[in-house]
Design an enzyme around this catalytic site. Structure first.
Site, PDB file in Angstrom:
ATOM      1  N   TRP A 114       0.840  -1.200   0.000  1.00 42.99           N
ATOM      2  CA  TRP A 114       0.000   0.000   0.000  1.00 42.99           C
ATOM      3  C   TRP A 114       0.881   1.258   0.000  1.00 42.99           C
ATOM      4  O   TRP A 114       0.556   2.262  -0.622  1.00 42.99           O
ATOM      5  CB  TRP A 114      -0.909   0.000   1.239  1.00 42.99           C
ATOM      6  CG  TRP A 114      -1.803   1.212   1.325  1.00 42.99           C
ATOM      7  CD1 TRP A 114      -3.053   1.347   0.812  1.00 42.99           C
ATOM      8  CD2 TRP A 114      -1.500   2.462   1.952  1.00 42.99           C
ATOM      9  NE1 TRP A 114      -3.544   2.597   1.081  1.00 42.99           N
ATOM     10  CE2 TRP A 114      -2.610   3.298   1.786  1.00 42.99           C
ATOM     11  CE3 TRP A 114      -0.395   2.952   2.650  1.00 42.99           C
ATOM     12  CZ2 TRP A 114      -2.659   4.597   2.280  1.00 42.99           C
ATOM     13  CZ3 TRP A 114      -0.432   4.252   3.139  1.00 42.99           C
ATOM     14  CH2 TRP A 114      -1.554   5.056   2.954  1.00 42.99           C
ATOM     15  N   HIS A 115       2.005   1.183   0.723  1.00 49.44           N
ATOM     16  CA  HIS A 115       2.854   2.370   0.848  1.00 49.44           C
ATOM     17  C   HIS A 115       3.570   2.713  -0.450  1.00 49.44           C
ATOM     18  O   HIS A 115       3.987   3.858  -0.630  1.00 49.44           O
ATOM     19  CB  HIS A 115       3.883   2.171   1.969  1.00 49.44           C
ATOM     20  CG  HIS A 115       3.310   2.419   3.321  1.00 49.44           C
ATOM     21  ND1 HIS A 115       2.624   1.449   4.009  1.00 49.44           N
ATOM     22  CD2 HIS A 115       3.296   3.521   4.108  1.00 49.44           C
ATOM     23  CE1 HIS A 115       2.213   1.959   5.163  1.00 49.44           C
ATOM     24  NE2 HIS A 115       2.603   3.205   5.250  1.00 49.44           N
ATOM     25  N   GLY A 116       3.761   1.750  -1.307  1.00 51.37           N
ATOM     26  CA  GLY A 116       4.424   2.085  -2.563  1.00 51.37           C
ATOM     27  C   GLY A 116       4.633   0.860  -3.415  1.00 51.37           C
ATOM     28  O   GLY A 116       4.717  -0.261  -2.914  1.00 51.37           O
TER      29      GLY A 116
END
Lengths: 484, 375
Positions: free
Chosen positions: A327-329
């Protein structure tokens, strides 16, 4: 339009004034807030407003259909449509480049060298897509679970999705928390606005005077040329990176919560002094709370939670943390970071006896300190992988992290000519002091004093702060979580 | 709603009103000269130059290209040699946009009505939207900002955006409405930014004042504006330039050497004008065109001869026809190769002339000036 810009201050004053002028006109007020939110978002890209409209329209229809349908199959089908639509958009815009790069690299490795570096399109990541997608997903899932009734009108729903304080970088607001607030009559609360303004001011100061200075003078130089700073520099750099991310993101949350408060809405807290955590699972209860609870409620628990066996628990935990990392990258370093946290949390949960807040507080001070230091350093260690980002983002990626790790393990010496700027160290020390001292010593005392000031003195202090922040905005650094 | 907490009679409303008032007051205090909303050092420096009592009749206005590309002493000496004694002054300053050039010239002409000729930079850099001077243009007065917002649009947001649009000119844009919203929003943002600059200017000036121990709150204490360096150079040769062995000088030279390796002498000369942007695209150059027209009108009203000055780049861009003509004339005058200004030694860095280049250019300008005066 970034929160740390003069445009936002002017924009917000106008939005606030008109919003309260329309306090008795529910529909006009919501329309005004929705238009203002669209203008705010158009600061990054007006074109991507279309995505918000599409996503909102899809979930508005799906939510209504799920609610009205009696047949479980139909309900499931509408939910599947919502999930596919939202995750499809997110997947395409956020992960297409990553997917294409990995496929072309694999093909090149398999001997098809003409595919090396081939990416058919370079997709631009729309600001805030990870945040609003999760919001709209929680809406349909909660309706499906019969925990929520659909929004009363498309306007209400669009306002929920696009509400500008939290639109581009959270906190991730659940419909179940936000929609009931739309039904309540608008009540002007002077105290709430005062608290909101103070929260906004604190958030901006945190961002510009601490996070940006730590980033500019400590973290950036160390992560750019770690060999010059040796093992000691790497340790300081990773501590700095952890503090920078925390201050940056919590500052955004502060401004978002403060702005919402001024407009008469309450958003959930997103951080609770995370470095006071005495275990990794407690850390995740204090860090990016809206995201960790989202994954807990919509991924971890549906997967089976702690499950019947340790193996099931491990599978569920690693699956959840894998997705959290992703989700963060779109990068393997983020995945690695997520999996590391999965292992930390699993080991901590399985091999240590869970402690209640009272039990944690009852521990002797030295034990609390040791535990906190251990958790802090463990998270800082993982930050080594997180902060190096991906090569596609112009960072050094996993190779950079491994180089820093090697320096750490070998106690690499620093280049005598290289030194970390005092400004970065001072900012880190101030941030640590504020974070680790009890809230009543600095934070609450300051807030009480500010609240007691007459309006003219408050305004004067805000102008001085605004000027100071503008004068210190060397890099005009965007908020870190925009990229996620 | 409770009557006691009516929004516009609340403490919060008073706080907002005071905040706006203080912002406005700091804006006036910081920009008291004429609310020119430009917070850099240049206003203070220009103020000093403009208020200079020197009876100059020829004035140069432009960016650092002109600041370093024209040496008034050389210009004056050459004009005197040709029998027309004049006194010139170079008001150019780094980062000067067309808008700022207009304001500077207007102020100068107010203070010095005897001025006969004005040279205003109108070159590649000052007209190019991908150059920070214009791309990050700071509107000079609130009315300018508002007029640009209302009348719309010159459309380039920044250098990257410029490049993107240049490479892919829009043909059919199904999302045109969104693009338009974006443009309106950009101008609104710029206006808001301009209005919020007062507190920043005041605090920045105070910080600078403290840091420089009571010296000017505007001048930067390093090259190119370290007062002691300027004084020493002015005493020695009458004008100031960045010293070649300073970090800035060495960095610039390295850039020239790199550019020389990348673009050959012949390639630079063979490049044509057709790839250059001009004023033909009205929206893109709206601001620069608007101010060029204002400058022309101002000079006409005051009876001042106006010359737009086109400054060179080192092999970076093709020459304009006017530049080709100018350099040819230069070559004839000084028995030089026509490409004198495309030589490495004529440039301090790829965008600015060296002393040698500036001396040639200043002499040529003076010769042109005298020649035009005699016609």
């Amino acid at each position: 339009m970034a929160f740390n810009s003069t445009q936002f201050v002017c924009f917000f004053l106008v939005v606030l004034a008109v919003h309260w002028a329309l306090a008795r006109e529910r529909k006009a007020r919501f329309l005004w807030l929705t238009v203002a939110s669209c203008v705010f978002y158009a600061g990054w890209s007006a074109k991507f407003l279309l995505l918000i409209f599409i996503s909102s329209a899809l979930d508005w229809v799906c939510g209504g259909q799920i609610h009205r349908s009696v047949s479980p199959r139909r309900r499931k089908a509408w939910l599947a449509l919502s999930l596919a639509g939202n995750l499809g958009l997110l997947g395409f815009f956020k992960y297409f480049n990553f997917f294409a790069e990995n496929v072309s690299a694999a093909l090149a490795r398999a001997g098809l060298e003409s595919f090396a570096g081939f990416v058919p399109w370079h997709i631009v990541l729309p600001a805030g897509i990870s945040f609003y997608t999760f919001q709209t997903l929680s809406y349909t899932i909660d309706i499906y679970r019969r925990e929520l009734a659909p929004a009363k009108s498309p306007l209400d729903f669009l306002l929920y999705v696009s509400f500008f304080p939290q639109l581009v970088a959270g906190p991730i607001v659940r419909a179940v928390d936000f929609l009931p607030q739309l039904d309540a009559p608008a009540r002007f609360d002077d105290r709430a606005i005062e608290r909101g303004v103070y929260r906004i001011a604190c958030g901006l100061a945190k961002k510009v005077l601490l996070a940006d200075l730590i980033g500019l003078y400590l973290v950036d130089p160390v992560f750019k040329a770690p060999a010059s700073f040796g093992a000691g520099g790497v340790v300081l750099g990773t501590w700095g990176a952890l503090f920078q991310f925390y201050l940056d993101f919590s500052a955004y949350s502060d401004v978002a919560i403060g702005a919402a408060l001024c407009l008469g809405f309450r958003l959930e807290e997103n951080f609770d002094r995370p470095f006071l955590a005495q275990s990794i699972s407690e850390f995740w209860r204090r860090w990016h709370i809206s995201l960790s609870t989202w994954f807990r409620d919509y991924v971890f628990v549906p997967l089976g939670g702690r499950g019947a066996s340790r193996l099931a628990f491990l599978r569920n935990m690693m699956g959840t943390m894998f997705l959290t990392g992703l989700w963060h990258g779109a990068g393997w370093n983020y995945v690695l970071w997520g999996l590391m946290h999965g292992v930390f949390t699993y080991v901590g949960a399985v091999f240590r006896k869970p402690a209640s807040p009272a039990e944690r507080a009852a521990r002797p001070w030295w034990e609390r300190t040791l535990r906190r230091a251990f958790v802090f350093n463990l998270v800082a260690f993982s930050m080594l992988f997180f902060r190096n980002g991906t090569v596609a983002e112009g960072n050094r990626g996993i190779a950079g992290s491994l180089e820093m790790l090697k320096l750490l393990v070998s106690f690499g010496p620093a280049d005598p000519k290289a030194s970390i700027a005092t400004a970065g160290l001072v900012a880190l020390a101030v941030a640590a002091l504020i974070h680790f001292t009890p809230a009543r010593w600095i934070h609450e005392r300051l807030r009480e004093r500010w609240n007691a000031l007459p309006s003219m003195a408050q305004a004067f202090s805000l102008v001085v702060l605004a000027g100071t922040l503008a004068a210190f905005s060397y890099a005009k650094a965007p908020f870190k979580y925009f990229q996620f | 709603m409770d009557a006691a907490t009516t929004p516009f009679r609340s403490k919060s409303a008073r706080l907002a009103a005071w905040f706006v008032l203080f912002c406005a007051l700091t804006l006036v205090a910081a920009q008291r000269l004429q609310l020119g909303l430009c917070s850099d050092a240049r206003h203070a420096v220009l103020r000093e130059l403009v208020s200079s009592p020197e009876p100059a009749t020829v004035v140069f206005v432009g960016s650092s290209q002109t600041a370093r590309g024209v040496i008034p002493e050389v210009f004056d000496a050459r004009a005197a040699e040709l029998g027309v004694p004049v006194r010139s002054v170079n008001l150019s300053f780094f980062g000067t946009s067309r808008q700022l050039a207009y304001l500077t010239l207007e102020r100068w002409l107010d203070a010095h009505p005897d001025t006969t000729c004005a040279y205003v930079e109108c070159g590649v850099l000052s007209d190019h939207q991908d150059f920070p001077h214009e791309a990050l243009s700071r509107f000079e007065t609130p009315s300018d900002a508002l007029s640009l917002v209302v009348s719309l649009p010159y459309d380039v947001r920044n250098a990257r955006e410029f490049k993107r649009r240049k490479d892919h000119p829009p043909t059919f844009d199904p999302l045109g409405a969104f693009t338009r919203i974006e443009r309106v929003q950009l101008h609104a943002e710029l206006s808001l930014e301009a209005l919020g600059r007062g507190p920043e200017d005041c605090v920045r000036a105070l910080f600078n004042l403290a840091q420089r121990r009571g010296a000017s709150p505007y001048w930067m204490p390093n090259e190119p504006t370290l007062a002691s360096v300027i004084d020493a150079q002015v005493a020695e040769r009458g004008y100031y330039r960045i010293t070649p062995d300073s970090p800035l000088g060495l960095g610039g030279k390295a850039g020239v050497t790199k550019q020389a390796a990348a673009v050959s002498y012949e390639t630079a000369l063979a490049a044509t004008f057709k790839d250059l942007d001009d004023f033909s695209e009205p929206t893109r150059f709206r601001a620069t065109k608007l101010y060029a027209e204002r400058i022309a009108a101002l000079c006409k009203a005051r009876g001042v001869r106006l010359v737009f000055l086109d400054q060179p780049n080192f092999r970076g861009r093709p020459l304009r026809p006017s530049q080709v003509a100018f350099y040819s004339q230069l070559a004839e005058l000084f028995q030089q190769d026509k490409s004198v200004l495309y030589r490495e030694e004529s440039f301090q860095d790829s965008g600015h002339l060296s002393v040698m280049g500036a001396e040639f250019a200043s002499k040529a300008l003076a010769t042109q000036f005298v020649g035009a005066g005699k016609q």
